[in-house]
Design a protein around this motif. Structure first.
Motif, short mmCIF file in Angstrom:
data_model
loop_
_atom_site.label_atom_id
_atom_site.label_comp_id
_atom_site.label_asym_id
_atom_site.label_seq_id
_atom_site.Cartn_x
_atom_site.Cartn_y
_atom_site.Cartn_z
N ASP A 4 57.12 58.60 15.42
CA ASP A 4 57.41 57.53 14.47
C ASP A 4 56.94 56.04 15.41
OD1 ASP A 4 57.66 59.03 12.17
OD2 ASP A 4 59.91 58.78 12.41
N GLU A 5 57.48 56.19 16.37
CA GLU A 5 57.30 54.83 17.42
C GLU A 5 55.86 54.88 17.82
OE1 GLU A 5 59.91 55.03 20.50
OE2 GLU A 5 61.87 54.70 19.19
N GLU A 7 53.12 55.90 15.88
CA GLU A 7 52.44 55.59 14.87
C GLU A 7 52.51 54.18 14.63
OE1 GLU A 7 50.32 57.32 12.99
OE2 GLU A 7 50.64 58.98 14.36
N LEU A 8 53.75 53.66 14.76
CA LEU A 8 54.06 52.22 14.46
C LEU A 8 53.40 51.39 15.58
CD1 LEU A 8 55.62 49.77 13.22
CD2 LEU A 8 57.45 50.28 14.85
N LEU A 10 50.45 52.18 17.24
CA LEU A 10 49.12 52.28 16.76
C LEU A 10 48.84 51.29 15.62
CD1 LEU A 10 48.22 56.26 17.11
CD2 LEU A 10 47.50 54.14 18.86
N SER A 11 49.67 51.39 14.75
CA SER A 11 49.57 50.49 13.58
C SER A 11 49.40 49.07 13.82
CB SER A 11 50.35 50.75 12.37
OG SER A 11 51.77 50.36 12.73
N GLU A 12 50.33 48.77 14.77
CA GLU A 12 50.39 47.27 15.33
C GLU A 12 49.18 46.69 16.11
OE1 GLU A 12 52.75 44.75 14.63
OE2 GLU A 12 53.57 46.14 13.28
N ALA A 14 46.03 47.93 15.66
CA ALA A 14 44.84 48.55 15.26
C ALA A 14 43.82 47.27 15.03
CB ALA A 14 45.29 48.83 13.64
N ASP A 15 44.31 46.04 14.82
CA ASP A 15 43.22 44.61 14.96
C ASP A 15 43.09 44.22 16.29
OD1 ASP A 15 45.87 43.98 15.16
OD2 ASP A 15 45.60 42.14 13.71
#
Length: 192
Positions: A4-5, A7-8, A10-12, A14-15
């Motif tokens: 979960d950490e 994935e969090l 990677l989402s942060e 992404a840009d």
């Protein structure tokens, strides 16, 4: 929990775009500080310098014109302090601070005590007045003298003077021996 950490994370991220500059600065490369950095460093170094004779002009606990001042460092013999307190020692030097501003008095007192200690003068009388007519607060110079004297490393003891030497308007001060006097004392006692 770790997935979960991740994935969090990677989402942060992404840009986020990679840096386009490819120049790498060597870790051991020398930097020259800017003028502003040099000025800040110099100011910080001056603040850190310790002045053993610094006398604070900050807040002082005001004393009454007839308060007795009594100061004695640990290690001073009670008989020596009693003789000082009773005015039994010959006064080797006197400083009159009457009519001086606080800033003037501070500078003159610093220089006087430093000079006396260097010359081997041991017993002083500081005339500071009682301060009954001081404005806006009574005994302000007297209060600061009481605060300043213990700040000197060479001041062993101090006490309000006896009536014949000015009473509440003056203070006896006993200075420690200077290096030359200590050497002479050691030599005198080693011969016995």
């Amino acid at each position: 929990m770790q997935e979960d950490e991740f994935e969090l994370f990677l989402s942060e991220m992404a840009d986020v775009k990679p840096l386009t500059q490819d120049a790498v600065l060597q870790a051991n490369a020398e930097f020259s500080p800017t003028l502003a950095q040099q000025a800040r460093r110099k100011a910080a170094e001056q603040e850190m310098e310790y002045d053993p004779h610094y006398l604070s002009m900050e807040y002082v606990e005001l004393v009454k014109p007839d308060d007795v001042f009594a100061y004695c460092k640990d290690g001073v013999q009670q008989g020596v302090y009693r003789n000082l307190r009773l005015g039994k020692y010959q006064l080797d030097a006197t400083l009159n601070l009457l009519g001086k501003t606080l800033i003037e008095a501070r500078g003159v007192l610093q220089q006087f005590i430093t000079d006396c200690h260097q010359r081997g003068v041991r017993t002083l009388l500081i005339q500071h007045g009682m301060g009954r007519n001081s404005k806006p607060h009574p005994a302000i110079l007297r209060s600061y003298v009481f605060k300043w004297l213990p700040a000197f490393s060479v001041v062993l003891a101090a006490h309000t003077a006896q009536r014949q030497h000015g009473g509440y308007s003056a203070t006896y001060v006993l200075l420690q021996k200077n290096a030359e006097q200590k050497r002479e004392n050691r030599e005198r006692h080693s011969k016995k």
